[in-house]
Design an enzyme around this catalytic site. Structure first.
Site, PDB file in Angstrom:
ATOM      1  N   ASP A  28       0.844  -1.196   0.000  1.00 35.73           N
ATOM      2  CA  ASP A  28       0.000   0.000   0.000  1.00 35.73           C
ATOM      3  C   ASP A  28       0.879   1.245   0.000  1.00 35.73           C
ATOM      4  OD1 ASP A  28      -2.247  -1.545   0.115  1.00 35.73           O
ATOM      5  OD2 ASP A  28      -2.844  -0.964   2.133  1.00 35.73           O
TER       6      ASP A  28
ATOM      7  N   LYS B  34      -8.242   0.708  -5.022  1.00 32.56           N
ATOM      8  CA  LYS B  34      -9.427   0.155  -4.380  1.00 32.56           C
ATOM      9  C   LYS B  34     -10.696   0.890  -4.805  1.00 32.56           C
ATOM     10  CE  LYS B  34      -7.054  -1.338  -0.145  1.00 32.56           C
ATOM     11  NZ  LYS B  34      -7.199  -2.784  -0.321  1.00 32.56           N
TER      12      LYS B  34
ATOM     13  N   GLY C 290      -5.433  -2.847   8.995  1.00 32.09           N
ATOM     14  CA  GLY C 290      -5.108  -1.697   9.829  1.00 32.09           C
ATOM     15  C   GLY C 290      -4.893  -2.003  11.290  1.00 32.09           C
TER      16      GLY C 290
ATOM     17  N   ARG D 233      -6.078 -20.605   6.869  1.00 29.54           N
ATOM     18  CA  ARG D 233      -6.284 -21.989   7.306  1.00 29.54           C
ATOM     19  C   ARG D 233      -7.691 -22.475   6.957  1.00 29.54           C
ATOM     20  NH1 ARG D 233      -2.472 -24.472  10.227  1.00 29.54           N
ATOM     21  NH2 ARG D 233      -0.894 -23.261  11.387  1.00 29.54           N
TER      22      ARG D 233
ATOM     23  N   GLY E  42      -3.171  -7.395   8.364  1.00 34.29           N
ATOM     24  CA  GLY E  42      -2.472  -7.615   9.625  1.00 34.29           C
ATOM     25  C   GLY E  42      -1.013  -7.997   9.499  1.00 34.29           C
TER      26      GLY E  42
ATOM     27  N   GLY F 199      -0.200  -3.608   4.139  1.00 31.42           N
ATOM     28  CA  GLY F 199      -0.901  -2.333   4.144  1.00 31.42           C
ATOM     29  C   GLY F 199      -0.194  -1.295   4.977  1.00 31.42           C
ATOM     30  N   SER F 200      -0.594  -1.196   6.241  1.00 34.68           N
ATOM     31  CA  SER F 200      -0.080  -0.134   7.104  1.00 34.68           C
ATOM     32  C   SER F 200       1.315  -0.431   7.628  1.00 34.68           C
ATOM     33  CB  SER F 200      -1.044   0.064   8.281  1.00 34.68           C
ATOM     34  OG  SER F 200      -2.373   0.183   7.822  1.00 34.68           O
TER      35      SER F 200
END
EC number: 4.3.3.6
Length: 295
Positions: A25, A82, A154, A166, A215, A236-237
């Site tokens: 990102d 997005k 996030g 899983r 995550g 992402g973050s």
């Protein structure tokens, strides 16, 4: 005049080209260049990273086209962007701009709480999130060319991405072990298209790539998801909320590529500075769980 659309084979083939890589990102051209230099296979152009979207609250929409264009002009690798779930116009605008992929994303506030986009109507390939095989196959049935775990964006907390990877892989194993006459019942129970359930039994896997997302905050997180069967990793973050984004980005890429070289991963993890703080899942209110925004 006949409507021009990309075939599933072409779209899925484009997504396969990203297999084994990291998609990052970014919110500006500078970050996009850092990602490219670190070895990212693609970037996701955003106005705000998921942790900032979560902190700001309110309605999260498609990024300003100016930001997307700046990123597209700054790098030679594919650029994703997005669109809100079900928002036909946002997706058409991004397609017209020439982005390489569109992510119909639960990170943004859904525009339609009942219907996803009919992605087969578009020329550009789509990425979608999933938590289980039913969600995965419904999105593929709509035309998605690439999947990713939803995780919990996030948060910097890998637990939900692990759960989703899983879950999907476990359900694939169930389908592969079924007799042919059990597949119709399985399709009904999963809420999935029967023909796609049959295809999974034949292939022994999903017909599209499935990346980890939501995550991933450390090199070890990225390597873990590859160990669990991910075809690649979205970050992402985690990268640009770290103390040293360039070094962190490179470490994530190397950990994803060499995910069973634990000595290397240990070295990569040294002196990276503090990762993003993260959020414990039990502290999230139900209405703040982005993964629950679509089925």
């Amino acid at each position: 005049m006949e409507k021009k659309v990309g075939t599933d084979r072409v779209k899925r083939g484009m997504a396969q080209m990203q297999k084994g890589g990291v998609i990052m990102d970014v919110v500006n051209a500078e970050q996009a260049k850092i990602a490219e230099d670190a070895g990212a296979v693609a970037v996701m152009a955003l106005e705000r990273v998921p942790s900032d979207i979560r902190a700001a609250g309110g309605v999260a929409r498609m990024a300003d086209p100016r930001i997307v264009e700046e990123v597209m002009n700054a790098v030679s690798i594919p650029v994703m962007a997005k669109a809100r779930i079900g928002h036909i116009t946002e997706a058409r605008v991004l397609e017209a701009m020439g982005v390489d992929y569109i992510d119909e994303s639960e990170v943004l506030t859904p525009a339609d709480d009942e219907f996803h986009l009919l992605k087969s109507d578009f020329t550009v390939p789509f990425v979608c999130g999933c938590r289980d095989i039913g969600e995965a196959l419904r999105r593929i049935g709509e035309g998605a060319a690439m999947l990713r775990t939803k995780g919990e964006p996030g948060t910097g907390n890998i637990v939900e991405a692990v759960r989703h990877m899983r879950q999907v892989n476990g359900q694939i194993r169930q389908i592969v072990g079924m007799t042919d006459d059990e597949l119709m019942v399985a399709a009904k129970n999963f809420g999935a298209p029967y023909e796609l359930v049959k295809e999974i039994k034949s292939l022994g896997k999903l017909p599209v790539v499935n990346f980890a997302a939501g995550g991933v905050a450390t090199p070890s997180d990225a390597a873990l998801m590859m160990e669990l069967g991910a075809d690649g990793v979205f970050v992402g973050s985690g990268i640009f909320k770290s103390d040293n984004p360039a070094k962190f980005a490179s470490a994530i890429v190397q950990a994803t590529t060499y995910y069973t070289d634990y000595e290397l991963i240990g070295k990569l993890s040294k002196e990276l500075g503090s990762p993003m703080k993260g959020i414990e899942m039990s502290r999230l209110n139900p209405e703040d769980r982005m993964q629950d925004r679509s089925v």
